[in-house]
Design a protein around this motif. Structure first.
Motif: not given
Length: 280
Positions: A209-210, A213-214
């Motif tokens: 998930a991170a 987003a990145r």
């Protein structure tokens, strides 16, 4: 001739500092780095990582003690170099960095009457674009601890990062900059960024998930960081190109991290738990 005689006289009492430099294939520029410190520090130690060019010969010809050491990672190589020095006060430079006369005078003033009041000092490093002699106006690039007493602080033993761990000690500030001739050309910058990006991706651990987003934010955030916040807009076309490459390769790093994460998960769900988070 007169300048050389004056310099030998002026720097007769050298500072009790060992300058150490880790290097690989830097024969074309390491002499400039050495000459910025050799007249006023007690010794210069060059740890050469099995260069295939004349790095070791050039450094020896400049009066350095040269030691060959197989690559131990960025932090490990610098910790090895620390242990080769005969003084406790150390000045670390990379082979593409140069101490400016203003910074030299500032360091000399620290040792003029008594030992420095701090155990570590940070200094600004200002980037110099290829085929130019000075940093752009209002340069704001990096600030690193590079002058320190090894009895109190040392480099972190990390394969990816080379950072002095100050362990809560107060850090002094040196105002004058060192110049950083980081890359020989923009193609050389892309090569270096590619190598560091792959190394960082292999040692990274972020959630899916991170990373998602990145992927969306990485390019615009980093372009703003370099072009506006670090003032590369003052570098004209060079500054625009530099900022674009930095942002582009950081986005590419996220894609490689995603691939590593997916590959790692398919091999062993637990394998990634032991990895540390690193960024270039």
């Amino acid at each position: 001739m007169f300048a050389a005689i004056f310099e030998r006289h002026f720097f007769m009492d050298k500072l009790p500092i060992s300058c150490f430099i880790i290097a690989k294939n830097e024969a074309d520029r390491i002499a400039r780095t050495i000459r910025s410190v050799r007249p006023w520090v007690d010794e210069v130690v060059v740890v050469d990582s099995e260069s295939t060019d004349d790095t070791a010969r050039v450094a020896a010809a400049e009066g350095c003690r040269v030691i060959t050491q197989k690559w131990l990672g960025f932090g490990g190589q610098k910790r090895f170099a620390e242990e080769q020095c005969r003084n406790d006060w150390l000045l670390n430079l990379d082979a593409d960095e140069v101490i400016t006369p203003r910074l030299r005078r500032e360091i000399m003033a620290l040792f003029a009457h008594a030992p420095p009041s701090r155990v570590a000092y940070g200094m600004p490093l200002e980037l110099v674009y290829p085929n130019t002699k000075r940093p752009r106006l209002w340069a704001r690039d990096h600030w690193y601890v590079r002058l320190y007493d090894r009895r109190f602080v040392r480099f972190r033993n990390s394969k990816v990062h080379d950072t002095v761990v100050t362990d809560g000690h107060a850090v002094g500030i040196l105002r004058a900059p060192a110049y950083h001739y980081s890359f020989r050309s923009f193609e050389d910058l892309k090569r270096k960024m590619g190598e560091r990006m792959l190394l960082s991706a292999r040692h990274a651990n972020s959630s899916t998930a991170a990373l998602a987003a990145r992927i969306v934010l990485e390019f615009p955030v980093n372009f703003f960081k370099y072009y506006i916040n670090r003032r590369h807009f003052m570098g004209g076309l060079n500054g625009l190109r530099y900022s674009w490459i930095q942002a582009d390769y950081r986005l590419l790093k996220i894609f490689h991290m995603w691939r590593e994460r997916t590959s790692r998960s398919s091999r062993s769900p637990e394998a990634s738990d032991d990895m540390a988070v690193h960024e270039i």
